[in-house]
Design an enzyme around this catalytic site. Structure first.
Site, PDB file in Angstrom:
ATOM      1  CG  ASP A 159       1.498 -24.231 -52.213  1.00  0.00           C
ATOM      2  OD1 ASP A 159       0.300 -24.475 -52.435  1.00  0.00           O
ATOM      3  OD2 ASP A 159       2.074 -24.515 -51.143  1.00  0.00           O
ATOM      4  CB  THR A 175      -1.278 -24.481 -45.911  1.00  0.00           C
ATOM      5  OG1 THR A 175      -0.333 -25.230 -46.656  1.00  0.00           O
ATOM      6  CG2 THR A 175      -2.028 -23.570 -46.833  1.00  0.00           C
ATOM      7  CB  THR A 176       3.012 -26.621 -43.224  1.00  0.00           C
ATOM      8  OG1 THR A 176       2.753 -27.149 -44.518  1.00  0.00           O
ATOM      9  CG2 THR A 176       3.335 -27.752 -42.286  1.00  0.00           C
ATOM     10  CG  ASP A 197      -0.213 -27.735 -49.782  1.00  0.00           C
ATOM     11  OD1 ASP A 197       0.480 -26.746 -49.483  1.00  0.00           O
ATOM     12  OD2 ASP A 197      -1.426 -27.680 -49.989  1.00  0.00           O
TER      13      ASP A 197
HETATM   14  P1  ADP Z   1       4.077 -24.115 -45.828  1.00  0.00           P
HETATM   15  O1  ADP Z   1       3.081 -25.139 -46.242  1.00  0.00           O
HETATM   16  O2  ADP Z   1       3.706 -23.477 -44.532  1.00  0.00           O
HETATM   17  O3  ADP Z   1       4.418 -23.152 -46.884  1.00  0.00           O
HETATM   18  P2  ADP Z   1       6.639 -25.264 -46.281  1.00  0.00           P
HETATM   19  O4  ADP Z   1       6.902 -26.719 -46.143  1.00  0.00           O
HETATM   20  O5  ADP Z   1       6.525 -24.683 -47.645  1.00  0.00           O
HETATM   21  O6  ADP Z   1       5.370 -24.940 -45.438  1.00  0.00           O
HETATM   22  O7  ADP Z   1       7.799 -24.532 -45.499  1.00  0.00           O
HETATM   23  C1  ADP Z   1       7.863 -23.141 -45.400  1.00  0.00           C
HETATM   24  C2  ADP Z   1       8.999 -22.724 -44.519  1.00  0.00           C
HETATM   25  O8  ADP Z   1      10.237 -23.181 -45.028  1.00  0.00           O
HETATM   26  C3  ADP Z   1       9.078 -21.217 -44.426  1.00  0.00           C
HETATM   27  O9  ADP Z   1       9.244 -20.853 -43.088  1.00  0.00           O
HETATM   28  C4  ADP Z   1      10.300 -20.883 -45.259  1.00  0.00           C
HETATM   29  O10 ADP Z   1      10.945 -19.748 -44.752  1.00  0.00           O
HETATM   30  C5  ADP Z   1      11.149 -22.099 -45.119  1.00  0.00           C
HETATM   31  N1  ADP Z   1      12.010 -22.300 -46.282  1.00  0.00           N
HETATM   32  C6  ADP Z   1      11.609 -22.597 -47.535  1.00  0.00           C
HETATM   33  N2  ADP Z   1      12.661 -22.716 -48.364  1.00  0.00           N
HETATM   34  C7  ADP Z   1      13.756 -22.511 -47.622  1.00  0.00           C
HETATM   35  C8  ADP Z   1      15.175 -22.514 -47.894  1.00  0.00           C
HETATM   36  N3  ADP Z   1      15.646 -22.754 -49.124  1.00  0.00           N
HETATM   37  N4  ADP Z   1      16.011 -22.249 -46.879  1.00  0.00           N
HETATM   38  C9  ADP Z   1      15.539 -22.014 -45.647  1.00  0.00           C
HETATM   39  N5  ADP Z   1      14.239 -22.009 -45.317  1.00  0.00           N
HETATM   40  C10 ADP Z   1      13.345 -22.243 -46.281  1.00  0.00           C
HETATM   41 MG    MG Z   2       5.282 -23.452 -48.746  1.00  0.00          MG
END
Ligand code: ADP
Ligand code: MG
Length: 531
Positions: free
Chosen positions: A399, A97-98, A64
């Site tokens: 989250d 948040t990332t 996260d």
């Molecule tokens: P954050 O902390 O910003 O939420 P994450 O590590 O949760 O970061 O990543 C979020 C990103 O990953 C988003 O852009 C989302 O669209 C993408 N994402 C999440 N799950 C999937 C999936 N199953 N297939 C494709 N993209 C995904």
């Molecule tokens: Mg996320």
């Protein structure tokens, strides 16, 4: 000094100032970019996790962005702004948040190029503001409205948030739990008043994540007191939550009571016994049979004597309730905490069908089920084989809760997997064509900077990033607004069909906050140190 040399020195000064402003700006930008680069690799479902060692030596693993950054020791004032940025996104949307930090880093790189071309920071800043407003319009057009009563759609959004976490294999179990929990505490007519503090995750070591469950009632981390044969199970319970001690009062620090002879000693003991017995009798007389006792910092909340009497009277005792828990427990049981024996009246007791101590794994906890009246809190019992996993489960669930709340607040879903960002990039590039001069440059740079999301997602998954992003862009130019990166198949496909969806609020907030932060960094031309 003649006027000519005067002029020259002021010119020198001005140029010196400009140079300094430039240096400060560059240093700010590169420090902030370093922060963004640090979390880039944890973006997305194939992103890697970070192991963080805290000052005390504690270690935790997280994916996260907000959690990782909050633990990072960042010295540079501008880099700190990026840490705050991710915190702001955490408060506003809870997820993304990332993403927000990665976008900000990419926008800052774009700024470097634009500044290098000699464009003035204010021009860049204004153009970015224009771009982000247009971006929001583009996203709104691409978003799908959802009916929040349609459980499946909401669960999908929660599952997407979980799919990029350490606990991703358990998304199918955790997502419905998260949705159920938030639904129970929310009033859909007032989505802005959803208070996630009404959900409590109780972490218990042992078992696996699959044993995680939503408990209908209240779960206490503490165990029942069993000294002197204390009660561990009560049906038809009347529960009191008390904030006073059941032990002999202490004297003030400076005072001493000097007991001179044997008979005086006897009297003291007798009086103490009488005092405690009186307290216990008064409690018993109200019909109370379960006591939850707040931890006291002044003295022991109970004594051998009081525990003995309470056990005799068949009153179950749960001690060591933390001060911070009181509000949650009172809300769950719909009772009023009792501050003194004089205000201990039957009306303040909570009626609960069953209170019992249970053993889960290696630990004990107390479950209160069948609470009478409509309570507005939810307890989730999280299980896991180690502490690192449990802590990350709690953060990931947070989250997921936030995603559900975001969706309740703004009832639109948008495609994930880089689809939303690419759609904005393509749309903004189209708008940039209608602009002229430096503004067109800046808007185009803003648009291209957003492609960092699909680019990073692909890179983190080991896919050929340039090919993927190019293909993705082409699909969007052709009007396929849901095209995104499919990690299962390693190709581009329709994200809405793959059920990879995110709340519109999360993406919009990430774009807006990142832009705001970048504009602020851009406008700083000096750092002033104070003593
Ligand atoms: P954050 O902390 O910003 O939420 P994450 O590590 O949760 O970061 O990543 C979020 C990103 O990953 C988003 O852009 C989302 O669209 C993408 N994402 C999440 N799950 C999937 C999936 N199953 N297939 C494709 N993209 C995904
Ligand atoms: Mg996320």
């Amino acid at each position: 000094m003649d006027s000519q040399s005067n002029n020259k020195s002021s010119r020198d000064n001005a140029s010196h100032d400009r140079q300094k402003a430039k240096d400060v700006r560059l240093s700010n930008i590169s420090a902030s970019k370093a922060v963004a680069d640090a979390v880039r690799t944890s973006l997305g479902p194939r992103g890697l996790d970070k192991m963080v060692q805290e000052e005390g030596g504690d270690v935790f693993i997280s994916n996260d962005g907000a959690t990782i950054l909050s633990k990072m020791r960042v010295e540079h004032p501008a880099a700190k702004m990026l840490v705050d940025l991710s915190k702001a996104q955490d408060v506003e949307a809870g997820d993304g948040t990332t993403t927000v930090v990665v976008i900000a880093g990419s926008l800052l790189s774009a700024c470097l190029t634009l500044l290098g071309k000699g464009i003035h920071p204010s021009v860049i800043s204004d153009a970015f503001q224009f771009a982000v407003e247009k971006a929001e319009e583009i996203l709104e057009r691409a978003a799908q409205p959802v009916d929040v009563n349609d459980r499946a759609a909401v669960v999908q959004a929660a599952a997407t948030a979980l799919s990029s976490k350490v606990v991703s294999q358990h998304a199918a179990l955790l997502a419905p739990i998260a949705v159920e929990a938030v639904t129970r505490i929310s009033n859909l007519d007032q989505p802005d008043s959803i208070d996630l503090r009404n959900i409590r995750v109780v972490k218990k070591l042992g078992g696996t994540l699959d044993d995680t469950e939503l408990f209908d009632g209240l779960v206490l981390n503490q165990h029942a007191n069993k000294s002197a044969g204390g009660v561990t199970k009560v049906t038809g319970a009347k529960v009191a939550l008390i904030q006073f001690c059941l032990s002999a009062p202490k004297t003030d620090i400076e005072n001493n009571v000097i007991v001179q002879d044997y008979s005086a000693m006897d009297r003291v003991l007798r009086e103490e016994r009488q005092y405690i017995l009186n307290l216990c009798k008064k409690i018993k007389n109200t019909g109370c049979n379960v006591l939850l006792i707040q931890k006291s910092i002044l003295r022991d909340a109970t004594s051998e004597l009081s525990l003995h009497y309470l056990a005799k009277m068949k009153i179950m005792v749960v001690q060591d309730i933390e001060r911070e828990e009181i509000e949650f427990i009172a809300k769950s049981l719909q009772c009023v905490p009792i501050a003194g024996i004089d205000s201990f009246v039957p009306e303040k007791l909570a009626k609960v069908d069953l209170v019992e101590e249970v053993t889960v794994g290696t630990e004990k906890m107390v479950k209160l089920s069948g609470i009478q009246g409509k309570h507005k809190t939810v307890s989730i019992i999280a299980r896991g084989s180690n502490k690192l996993m449990l802590d990350e489960t709690e953060r990931s669930l947070h989250d997921a809760f936030c995603v559900v709340r975001s969706l309740f607040r703004r009832r639109f879903l948008i495609a994930g997997g880089g689809a939303a960002e690419t759609e904005v990039a393509v749309g903004l590039n189209k708008i940039a064509k209608t602009l002229e001069g430096a503004a067109a440059f800046c808007v185009r740079a803003f648009a291209d900077a957003l492609e960092v999301i699909p680019y990073t997602l692909a890179e983190n998954a080991g896919l050929p990033s340039i090919e993927i992003v190019t293909e993705l862009r082409n699909k969007h130019v052709q009007g396929d607004k849901n095209a995104g990166i499919n990690f299962k198949k390693g190709c581009i496909s329709n994200m809405a069909e793959e059920n990879v969806v995110m709340p519109l609020l999360v993406t919009v907030s990430a774009l807006r906050l990142a832009t705001e932060c970048v504009r602020m960094i851009l406008k700083i031309d000096d750092i002033v140190m104070t003593r």
